[in-house]
Design a protein around this motif. Structure first.
Motif, short mmCIF file in Angstrom:
data_model
loop_
_atom_site.label_atom_id
_atom_site.label_comp_id
_atom_site.label_asym_id
_atom_site.label_seq_id
_atom_site.Cartn_x
_atom_site.Cartn_y
_atom_site.Cartn_z
N VAL A 77 22.65 48.53 46.72
CA VAL A 77 23.63 48.77 45.66
C VAL A 77 22.96 48.46 44.33
O VAL A 77 22.44 47.36 44.13
CB VAL A 77 24.89 47.88 45.83
N LEU A 78 22.94 49.43 43.43
CA LEU A 78 22.40 49.25 42.09
C LEU A 78 23.53 49.43 41.09
O LEU A 78 24.14 50.50 41.02
CB LEU A 78 21.28 50.28 41.82
N LEU A 79 23.81 48.36 40.32
CA LEU A 79 24.92 48.36 39.37
C LEU A 79 24.40 48.26 37.95
O LEU A 79 23.28 47.79 37.72
CB LEU A 79 25.87 47.19 39.67
N PRO A 80 25.19 48.67 36.95
CA PRO A 80 24.76 48.55 35.55
C PRO A 80 24.43 47.10 35.20
O PRO A 80 25.08 46.17 35.68
CB PRO A 80 25.98 49.06 34.78
N SER A 81 23.42 46.92 34.36
CA SER A 81 22.96 45.57 34.03
C SER A 81 24.03 44.74 33.34
O SER A 81 24.07 43.52 33.48
CB SER A 81 21.72 45.65 33.14
N TRP A 82 24.93 45.38 32.61
CA TRP A 82 25.95 44.63 31.88
C TRP A 82 27.00 44.03 32.81
O TRP A 82 27.75 43.16 32.40
CB TRP A 82 26.63 45.52 30.84
N TRP A 83 27.04 44.49 34.07
CA TRP A 83 28.09 44.01 34.97
C TRP A 83 27.99 42.51 35.22
O TRP A 83 28.98 41.79 35.27
CB TRP A 83 28.05 44.78 36.28
N GLU A 84 26.76 42.03 35.38
CA GLU A 84 26.56 40.60 35.62
C GLU A 84 26.14 39.86 34.36
O GLU A 84 25.76 38.70 34.43
CB GLU A 84 25.48 40.40 36.69
N LYS A 85 26.19 40.54 33.23
CA LYS A 85 25.73 39.92 31.99
C LYS A 85 26.68 38.83 31.56
O LYS A 85 27.87 39.05 31.36
CB LYS A 85 25.63 40.99 30.89
N ARG A 86 26.14 37.60 31.40
CA ARG A 86 26.97 36.44 31.08
C ARG A 86 27.62 36.56 29.70
O ARG A 86 28.73 36.11 29.48
CB ARG A 86 26.12 35.18 31.14
N GLY A 87 26.89 37.17 28.75
CA GLY A 87 27.40 37.25 27.40
C GLY A 87 28.60 38.16 27.26
O GLY A 87 29.19 38.24 26.19
N SER A 88 28.96 38.87 28.30
CA SER A 88 30.09 39.78 28.22
C SER A 88 31.42 39.07 28.39
O SER A 88 32.46 39.70 28.38
CB SER A 88 29.96 40.88 29.29
N ARG A 89 31.38 37.75 28.58
CA ARG A 89 32.64 37.02 28.69
C ARG A 89 33.35 37.00 27.33
O ARG A 89 32.73 37.06 26.28
CB ARG A 89 32.39 35.58 29.15
N LEU A 90 34.64 36.86 27.39
CA LEU A 90 35.43 36.74 26.17
C LEU A 90 35.44 35.27 25.77
O LEU A 90 35.82 34.40 26.56
CB LEU A 90 36.85 37.23 26.41
N GLY A 91 35.00 34.99 24.57
CA GLY A 91 34.94 33.60 24.12
C GLY A 91 34.83 33.53 22.62
O GLY A 91 35.10 34.49 21.90
N LEU A 92 34.40 32.35 22.16
CA LEU A 92 34.35 32.10 20.73
C LEU A 92 32.92 32.00 20.23
O LEU A 92 32.04 31.51 20.93
CB LEU A 92 35.08 30.79 20.40
#
Length: 996
Positions: free
Chosen positions: A360-375
């Motif tokens: 299974v090859l998924l887009p790199s942004w899927w596991e990207k930590r910085g994509s969380r919603l935060g401050l």
């Protein structure tokens, strides 16, 4: 009795007792003890092979055994030893629990009964095989009873792999079944009406899966047919054949080009992926053509790739409903998905496909930590407040100072406004596109963020204390008011500069060496002075943890002089240190800072109450001891000290000790700790020192234990260790003398073990003490048992040194101790090379014997320093030893009296005559010679008697070094907690312990 003890120790229900038959290594006299309990008297017995023996054992059902194995502590309680077989099954039980936690189990029929069976993928199968290879021989000792015993003998019994697989099967079924029973889960559907007399087999199957009785009551033919249907269904969950050189791989591609947040067509492309080269992907289109890539498939011995791909797509379609659609095409190569379907593929299908062996090859942004919603925070420099706060104008913030901040809502690298959030919440799919980037944003997170906006609009002011700002700036994982995580911290002005310097990225402004400092500082020592001064300006506590011999004392003295030169308000500082180094501090202060007025607060004639306060105020520095500080807390607390400095700060490593609590209550503008070993054995010691320096910075002790100590010490969590290092690094300056960038002229230190044998006299005494101790502790417990063990350990160490030390009979020494004979030989080499040597022993009586014996035997003077040596005599001895080649060549030191606080660089040889069993203490003693001013290679020799407690404990202490090195390595008390069997194993003489 055994089952009652098990119940008491582990808090379990009393198990049953059963007589079993085990094949054990035996002699003509009987079975040999377990390897970890072998007695020396059995070593010479002739092994006759494996023989069956009847043994009374505790019998557990699979669920009880599983629960017990999972509940057992990592380290057994005092008096208990975990056999290798038990440790193995603990590891196997945790593997089973991991499969259950990942929900890798499914219903099946085995031997006419409904069972829950584990689903083991290719990676897990590798782990199962590794477990089987590690299976201890004792796990194969159990023999079957009755008629099956003969058949088992003929077949050779179950293999290790069969045993492991059987254990995983039984524990998985037992745990899942028990969970359904306790939750009162009813798998059988309620169809209403009157229940039939004989339930249909499918309904029996469902009921048996959630009940205590797994049996199915139906004709064998019917059960077999139903089982075949279940097996066909289960085959869908099994991974592709591990022997196939290729596997089917699915790659999800996001829509290209600009698109609305919920629009766009996603593609799942299909490939055949090489297992030995994951980068080799053959598109399905090429597979169906079977032209250009035929050579690739032939090379890897796959003759019909189309059939292989189609078969695997069929298996994958039973896992993923999206893939099932593509089978409608005669030559499936790709699948188009809507956004909501793509999100379901990412969340549900992709993990299942991967678990079942598909690529299974998924887009790199899927596991990207910085994509969380935060401050994203921006700390504001308090420059506007300098006129109203003179401390801030001088750069004195303090951990409790308030820092204002601006904030933005961040999603990956993008910032979001409240309007954008309210637009996004109307979307029904958590997969959205924000400014060209696809991200996962669940609706509940959007609602949390909108709530945060509304709350901040009501409150208005945004501020945190500097302590929290530093933790955030140094990478600690925190959330503002438990609402949203802080993803990024920026700062401006002096706060940005401060964070840069504290994190080691920015240079700390150098300060000039005070004119009143009577000496020369090396470059790294000047950096230490600047570092202390910088943290003082910020009102932060500092731990100077330079390696022994690098000059922490002179750095601290220079810092005190620097303070005197720049501070308008002068108040005294307090130095607390062990009694043995008070004189050393006096000498160093007289030498490097004669302008400082120093007061010694110690002894029976010391001042108290108001007299002490008045006298202290007239001095620059008050020196006292830890014991005196505890007794005179009331007097010391009368003064607001400019600095409280702890030398050998490991003295407060126990947070619960009265001494530690007393020291922490003394008030001061700044706190400084000096220690060469900020961590000796446990991270709680680091917490205690940090809590003295900057109270509250690492949080409460309990939370620190859960967040850092437990994961790092028990599970070797490197990420937590790195987090802790980042958080503590700004306040701990640690330089090693072995680092060439610190000090280039210090030679290497060469450590060697000196192995020797006991004499027959020593061996006889040693064996008698061991047997006498083991006999007595069998009938003792608690404090009495620990006292007996400690007393015996002392006797054994005395015997290893010399029989005369143990007997205390004043008898001659020559020829009666293997250790002493070896020391004499090595000291003769020292004399021949015109070197000098330090000899450390923890027994004052041994030191006295060595002094007289070596002087008579080798014809030269030997000095002896012990705890009762008067200060003047001590200073004179040090001076004589340091006075070139004319001084005595040997200096014998009691470890407690001479282990630190002395500069003895005239010696290039160090001998640890007996071991303290603490690497940090031994290294401190060695550093009397291996320090600044040493211009020769230093050779360190540690005596170890083969086959005795010295040999075994020498191996054990290596583990204590690992902890200290991971984040920045007390005696023999821990040995008292060993079981009688472990003590026997540690203390009993081996045959190679005695000289021929």
């Amino acid at each position: 009795m055994l089952k009652d003890e098990m119940a008491a120790i582990f808090g379990m229900k009393t198990p049953g007792v059963k007589t079993i038959i085990c094949s054990l290594p035996s002699t003509k006299k009987g079975p040999l003890p377990s390897p970890w309990l072998i007695k020396e008297d059995s070593a010479d017995e002739v092994l006759s092979g494996l023989s069956p023996w009847q043994i009374d054992a505790l019998a557990f059902d699979p669920r009880a055994a599983f629960v017990m194995l999972l509940d057992l502590p990592v380290h057994p309680p005092p008096g208990i030893v975990f056999a290798s077989s038990l440790r193995f099954w603990i590891a196997a039980a945790r593997f089973s629990l991991e499969l259950i936690a990942r929900e890798q189990f499914a219903p099946a029929i085995r031997d006419g009964a409904a069972r829950w069976t584990p689903i083991i993928d290719e990676d897990d199968q590798t782990r199962v095989k590794s477990l089987a290879k590690a299976l201890p021989p004792s796990c194969l000792a159990l023999e079957e009873e009755g008629p099956s015993r003969k058949r088992s003998k003929e077949k050779g019994g179950p293999s290790p792999l069969q045993l492991v697989e059987s254990f995983i099967d039984l524990t998985t079924d037992a745990f899942v079944r028990w969970s359904l029973i306790t939750e009162k889960t009813k798998l059988e559907p309620d169809l209403g009406g009157r229940p039939p007399k004989v339930k249909p087999l499918p309904r029996q199957f469902l009921r048996a899966l959630a009940g205590e009785d797994p049996a199915l009551k139906a004709p064998l033919k019917e059960v077999t047919a139903f089982s075949e249907k279940i097996q066909r269904w289960l085959s869908q969950l099994k991974p592709p054949s591990p022997r196939a050189p290729f596997r089917t791989c699915f790659r999800l591609d996001a829509p290209t080009g600009p698109a609305e947040a919920s629009d766009g067509i996603w593609q799942v492309r299909i490939f055949l992926q090489s297992k030995d080269d994951k980068s080799l992907l053959v598109p399905a289109e090429e597979v169906w053509k079977a032209r250009s890539n035929t050579a690739i498939f032939l090379k890897r011995k796959i003759n019909n790739p189309q059939e292989h791909l189609l078969a695997e797509l069929g298996a994958a379609s039973r896992i993923s409903p999206e893939i099932e659609r593509c089978l409608q095409d005669a030559c499936p190569a790709a699948l188009e998905l809507q956004t909501h379907e793509a999100y379901r593929f990412l969340r549900e299908s992709a993990p299942l496909l991967e678990q079942n062996g598909f690529g299974v090859l998924l887009p790199s942004w899927w596991e990207k930590r910085g994509s969380r919603l935060g401050l994203k925070l921006k700390l504001i420099d308090p420059e506007d407040e300098t006129e109203t706060d003179p401390q801030i104008s001088r750069g004195l913030f303090g951990l409790k100072s308030i820092v204002k901040f601006d904030w933005e809502l961040a999603l990956g690298d993008s910032t979001l406004t409240e309007v954008e959030l309210r637009d996004l919440i109307h979307l029904k799919v958590p997969l959205i596109q924000v400014r060209g980037e696809w991200v996962e944003l669940p609706p509940e997170e959007i609602e949390t963020a909108i709530g945060f906006f509304e709350k901040k609009r009501r409150e208005g002011t945004d501020a945190i204390c500097l302590e929290e700002a530093i933790r955030l700036g140094l990478g600690a994982e925190m959330a503002i008011e438990n609402d949203l995580p802080v993803l990024k911290v920026e700062a401006e002005g002096r706060i940005r500069e401060m964070l840069s310097r504290l994190s080691g990225k920015g240079e700390i402004e150098a300060v000039d060496v005070p004119a009143s400092f009577m000496g020369t500082l090396r470059p790294y020592q000047m950096k230490g002075l600047s570092w202390l001064s910088y943290l003082h300006r910020l009102r932060f506590g500092a731990c100077l943890a330079d390696d022994m011999g690098l000059g922490k004392t002179v750095e601290l003295i220079a810092f005190l002089l620097h303070q005197r030169a720049i501070e308008d308000l002068r108040r005294p500082s307090l130095l607390i240190c062990p009694m043995s180094v008070v004189g050393n501090w006096q000498r160093e202060l007289d030498r490097f800072a004669p302008s400082l007025h120093v007061m010694i607060h110690h002894g029976a004639d010391r001042l108290s109450d108001s007299e002490f306060g008045q006298e202290a105020e007239r001095n620059d520095l008050v020196i006292t001891t830890y014991a005196t500080a505890q007794r005179d807390e009331e007097s010391l607390s009368m003064i607001r000290w400019q600095n409280v400095v702890l030398d050998e700060a490991q003295n407060i490593k126990n947070p619960a000790a009265k001494q530690t609590k007393t020291v922490k209550r003394i008030k001061a503008d700044q706190r400084v700790a000096l220690t060469g070993t900020p961590v000796e054995n446990r991270l709680s010691e680091l917490w205690s020192i940090m809590d003295f320096l900057n109270p509250g910075y690492l949080g409460p002790a309990k939370r620190f234990h859960e967040t850092f100590a437990l994961p790092i010490e028990r599970y070797r969590d490197q990420q937590r260790a790195e987090r802790l290092r980042r958080m503590t690094q700004p306040f701990i300056l640690r330089r090693l003398k072995t680092d060439p960038s610190i000090i280039r002229d210090l030679p290497d230190k060469v450590e060697t073990k000196v192995y020797y044998h006991l004499t027959s006299e020593q061996a006889t005494l040693y064996g008698a003490v061991v047997e006498d101790m083991l006999e007595k502790i069998e009938s003792s417990a608690g404090i009495e048992r620990r006292g007996l063990i400690l007393a015996a350990l002392t006797k054994l160490k005395q015997i290893c040194n010399h029989p005369a030390l143990f007997l205390q009979d004043g008898s001659p020494l020559d020829g009666r101790s293997g250790k002493l004979t070896r020391l004499e030989e090595m000291l003769e080499e020292v004399l021949a090379s015109e070197d000098k040597a330090l000899i450390f022993t923890q027994f004052a009586g041994m030191g006295a014997m060595l002094k007289h014996h070596l002087q008579e035997k080798l014809g030269c003077e030997a000095l002896f320093l012990h705890g009762k040596t008067p200060k003047k005599q001590r200073d004179a001895m040090v001076q004589r030893f340091q006075s070139g080649q004319d001084g005595p060549p040997f200096f014998i030191l009691s470890l407690k009296a001479g282990g630190f606080g002395l500069n003895l660089t005239a010696a290039s040889r160090v001998f640890h005559f007996d071991r303290w069993w603490n690497p940090a203490v031994e290294n401190q003693a060695t550093d009397r010679a291996f320090r600044i001013g040493q211009h020769k290679n230093v050779f360190v020799n540690k005596f170890v008697c083969m086959g005795t407690l010295e040999d075994r404990i020498d191996r054990m202490i290596e583990d204590k070094k690992e902890l200290a090195e991971a984040v920045i390595g007390t005696g023999e008390g821990w040995l008292t907690e060993l079981s009688t069997e472990d003590l026997r194993n540690v203390l009993t003489l081996r045959c190679d312990a005695v000289e021929d």
